[in-house]
Design a protein around this motif. Sequence first.
Motif, short mmCIF file in Angstrom:
data_model
loop_
_atom_site.label_atom_id
_atom_site.label_comp_id
_atom_site.label_asym_id
_atom_site.label_seq_id
_atom_site.Cartn_x
_atom_site.Cartn_y
_atom_site.Cartn_z
N LEU A 39 43.91 48.93 50.55
CA LEU A 39 44.65 47.94 49.76
C LEU A 39 44.09 46.54 49.98
CD1 LEU A 39 48.30 49.25 50.17
CD2 LEU A 39 46.91 49.25 48.09
N ASP A 40 43.74 46.21 51.20
CA ASP A 40 43.13 44.90 51.46
C ASP A 40 41.80 44.77 50.74
OD1 ASP A 40 45.23 44.08 53.02
OD2 ASP A 40 44.25 44.52 54.93
N LEU A 41 41.01 45.82 50.77
CA LEU A 41 39.73 45.83 50.06
C LEU A 41 39.94 45.64 48.57
CD1 LEU A 41 36.67 46.20 50.17
CD2 LEU A 41 37.07 48.66 49.94
N LYS A 42 40.94 46.34 48.03
CA LYS A 42 41.25 46.22 46.61
C LYS A 42 41.67 44.81 46.26
CE LYS A 42 45.10 46.57 45.23
NZ LYS A 42 46.11 45.63 44.78
N ARG A 43 42.48 44.18 47.09
CA ARG A 43 42.92 42.81 46.84
C ARG A 43 41.75 41.83 46.86
NH1 ARG A 43 47.11 43.98 50.85
NH2 ARG A 43 48.80 44.93 49.69
N GLN A 44 40.81 42.06 47.76
CA GLN A 44 39.65 41.18 47.86
C GLN A 44 38.73 41.33 46.65
OE1 GLN A 44 37.69 41.97 51.57
NE2 GLN A 44 39.50 41.47 52.79
N ILE A 45 38.62 42.54 46.13
CA ILE A 45 37.70 42.79 45.03
C ILE A 45 38.34 42.53 43.67
CG2 ILE A 45 36.37 44.59 43.84
CD1 ILE A 45 35.89 45.84 46.61
N ALA A 46 39.51 43.11 43.43
CA ALA A 46 40.07 43.12 42.08
C ALA A 46 41.34 42.31 41.92
CB ALA A 46 40.33 44.56 41.67
N GLY A 47 41.87 41.76 42.94
CA GLY A 47 43.15 41.07 42.82
C GLY A 47 44.29 42.07 42.90
N ASN A 48 45.47 41.66 42.51
CA ASN A 48 46.65 42.51 42.63
C ASN A 48 47.00 43.20 41.32
OD1 ASN A 48 47.13 42.00 45.35
ND2 ASN A 48 48.11 40.07 44.90
N THR A 49 46.00 43.74 40.63
CA THR A 49 46.28 44.38 39.34
C THR A 49 46.61 45.86 39.47
OG1 THR A 49 43.93 44.79 39.02
CG2 THR A 49 44.83 42.76 38.08
N PHE A 50 46.27 46.48 40.61
CA PHE A 50 46.56 47.89 40.81
C PHE A 50 47.78 48.05 41.69
CE2 PHE A 50 41.95 47.71 40.19
CZ PHE A 50 41.85 48.53 39.08
#
Length: 62
Positions: A39-50
């Motif tokens: 989740l941290d990786l996702k936030r860093q890459i794509a923001g909070n869209t997922f």
Amino acid sequence: MESKKQSIPYPADEEIEQQVAYIIKQGLPVKQSFIHLLLDLKRQIAGNTFSLAMVRHCLVDL
């Protein structure tokens, strides 16, 4: 002069083990779970869209 043997009071083995465990617990950082790392990786890459559900769905498909 008479020399006297001094006695140093040492703690019991159980107390030493408790203190060592306490020091290790306080000194080591808490590890994040795998899902939190993703989740941290996702936030860093794509923001909070997922959402978390989307991430879990992707993991199940692996």
